[in-house]
Scaffold this active site. Structure first.
Site, PDB file in Angstrom:
ATOM      1  N   CYS A   1     -83.989  35.338  86.187  1.00  0.00           N
ATOM      2  CA  CYS A   1     -84.604  36.651  86.449  1.00  0.00           C
ATOM      3  C   CYS A   1     -86.074  36.420  86.787  1.00  0.00           C
ATOM      4  O   CYS A   1     -86.976  36.884  86.101  1.00  0.00           O
ATOM      5  CB  CYS A   1     -84.438  37.540  85.209  1.00  0.00           C
TER       6      CYS A   1
ATOM      7  N   ASP B   1     -92.634  37.779  75.532  1.00  0.00           N
ATOM      8  CA  ASP B   1     -93.639  37.329  76.490  1.00  0.00           C
ATOM      9  C   ASP B   1     -93.391  38.016  77.834  1.00  0.00           C
ATOM     10  O   ASP B   1     -92.587  38.939  77.933  1.00  0.00           O
ATOM     11  CB  ASP B   1     -93.583  35.804  76.616  1.00  0.00           C
TER      12      ASP B   1
ATOM     13  N   ARG C   1     -88.783  20.636  73.244  1.00  0.00           N
ATOM     14  CA  ARG C   1     -87.491  21.101  72.752  1.00  0.00           C
ATOM     15  C   ARG C   1     -86.723  19.988  72.030  1.00  0.00           C
ATOM     16  O   ARG C   1     -85.537  20.125  71.745  1.00  0.00           O
ATOM     17  CB  ARG C   1     -86.652  21.659  73.904  1.00  0.00           C
TER      18      ARG C   1
ATOM     19  N   TYR D   1     -96.541  37.475  70.118  1.00  0.00           N
ATOM     20  CA  TYR D   1     -95.595  36.602  70.805  1.00  0.00           C
ATOM     21  C   TYR D   1     -95.503  35.238  70.133  1.00  0.00           C
ATOM     22  O   TYR D   1     -94.412  34.764  69.791  1.00  0.00           O
ATOM     23  CB  TYR D   1     -95.944  36.412  72.296  1.00  0.00           C
TER      24      TYR D   1
ATOM     25  N   GLU E   1     -96.617  26.249  72.668  1.00  0.00           N
ATOM     26  CA  GLU E   1     -96.735  27.693  72.906  1.00  0.00           C
ATOM     27  C   GLU E   1     -98.151  28.107  73.275  1.00  0.00           C
ATOM     28  O   GLU E   1     -98.358  28.974  74.114  1.00  0.00           O
ATOM     29  CB  GLU E   1     -96.246  28.488  71.690  1.00  0.00           C
TER      30      GLU E   1
END
Length: 367
Positions: free
Chosen positions: A205, A151, A38, A133, A50
DNA sequence: AAGTCGTGGTC
DNA sequence: TGACCAAGACT
């Protein structure tokens, strides 16, 4: 349901998710983890991360990511690397076709796009190993292109958000969610929105245990939270049972080297190296028979510990033998390679499935 | 659409 | 312990 009613239902759902968009973007900007990939928005770095992250945890990826980029700082260097070196750097990560496909794509990028990742969703998606994705992730994270990146995290977050009982393993479910996101993704914050949705799934989540709805920025808008059905979602059809394969692993050694061989180019663990092994659990007698058949001159045979390795769709139940032979290279009539300790450790990619026997082999070899 | 393709963490 | 699960793609 008639067409106009479907549209209306989609609109009202999207409308609700649309309210969540700015909340997700802001939450991400304030709460994102500091991860190696990042730093900046380098398309190559994002691509590597990825691919490694597919079906793989963040913590497992970090060290591989650093080592891989150090070995191949540019797409062109990746394109020109020997496959064995690629696989050695991927050793232990699993799903080894990922790195082979990545190299194919690197070659495509060098030949078609002058060694630079194309800044176009369709061209990115056309590269080997890049599906819906990953194409969306690279497009949006690196270039701000407003395409969805759906994803497993996003599937979970959205199915809970709508309290939807659609099976998230179905292609149709993913398609519905991609279309919904395509309709509400913000043009000026595609990267933060997509990453925010993923990050929300990763740290709030969550898939295991109770989701942390008390700190979720969109809890008030979430249907599953309102109805207290978070733990029932998402719906996912259970995997079918694994088949069991019995194998006998051979540590064949002379005074200094150990026998290994290259696995077939297709199928499980394709192209990696392994210790010679046979189907079934062989008896000592069968083993001596086999040794003779390939011209081996066993001096001593020792039974080794059993080991088990679980793959996604198959289990290996292994037993092993150490076979000490005389003049390995001169007598063996096989395609085996005879490797010293340094080569076993640093050159040949040997999958984790054999780790019990790899450890043993290394322990009995001299430096 | 369903099967293939790895490994390690979690409950 | 065993079953489920993880930033999926390909056939």
């Amino acid at each position: 349901m008639k067409r106009n009613q479907v549209k209306e239902a989609e609109f009202s759902q999207s409308n609700n998710l649309e309210k969540a968009v700015p909340l997700i973007v802001e939450w991400y900007q304030n709460n994102k983890r500091d991860l190696p990939w990042r730093n900046g928005a380098n398309a190559y770095h994002i691509w590597v991360s990825e691919i490694m992250l597919q079906q793989t945890r963040v913590e497992a990826v970090k060290s591989y990511y650093e080592a891989f980029l150090k070995a191949f700082p540019t797409i062109e260097e990746l394109a020109n690397a020997p496959e064995e070196r690629l696989l050695k750097l991927w050793e232990g990560l699993g799903y080894y076709n990922r790195v082979r496909n990545m190299q194919k794509a690197a070659v495509q990028i060098v030949e078609l796009y002058n060694g630079q990742m194309p800044q176009d969703y369709e061209q990115i998606k056309g590269l080997s190993g890049i599906g819906n994705y990953t194409a969306g992730a690279i497009s949006s994270f690196a270039f701000g292109i407003p395409k969805p990146a759906v994803d497993g995290n996003v599937l979970r977050v959205i199915s809970r958000f709508h309290a939807s009982y659609e099976d998230i393993m179905k292609t149709s479910t993913r398609k519905h969610i991609e279309e919904e996101i395509e309709g509400i993704i913000p043009e000026n914050a595609a990267s933060d929105f997509n990453q925010g949705l993923i990050e929300l799934g990763a740290i709030v989540c969550v898939p295991n245990g109770e989701p942390k709805c008390d700190i979720c920025p969109i809890a008030k808008l979430c249907k599953a939270n309102q109805k207290s059905v978070q733990m029932e979602l998402p719906v996912k059809k259970k995997a079918k049972d694994r088949r069991i394969e019995k194998r006998t692993i051979l540590i064949i050694k002379d005074e200094e080297k150990i026998a290994i061989q290259k696995r077939p180019e297709k199928g499980l663990l394709a192209g990696l190296y392994e210790f010679p092994n046979l189907e079934g659990h062989l008896t000592r007698k069968q083993l001596i028979e086999y040794a003779k058949s390939i011209g081996m001159m066993p001096v001593r045979i020792k039974k080794l510990e059993n080991a088990k390795h679980i793959f996604s769709h198959v289990e290996w139940h292994m037993t092993g033998y150490e076979i000490i032979v005389d003049e390995l290279e001169k007598t063996c009539r096989t395609n085996m390679i005879f490797a010293d300790k340094k080569e076993v450790m640093g050159k040949y990619p040997i999958p984790t499935a054999f780790s019990a026997y790899t450890q043993y082999a290394l322990s009995i070899m001299e430096n």
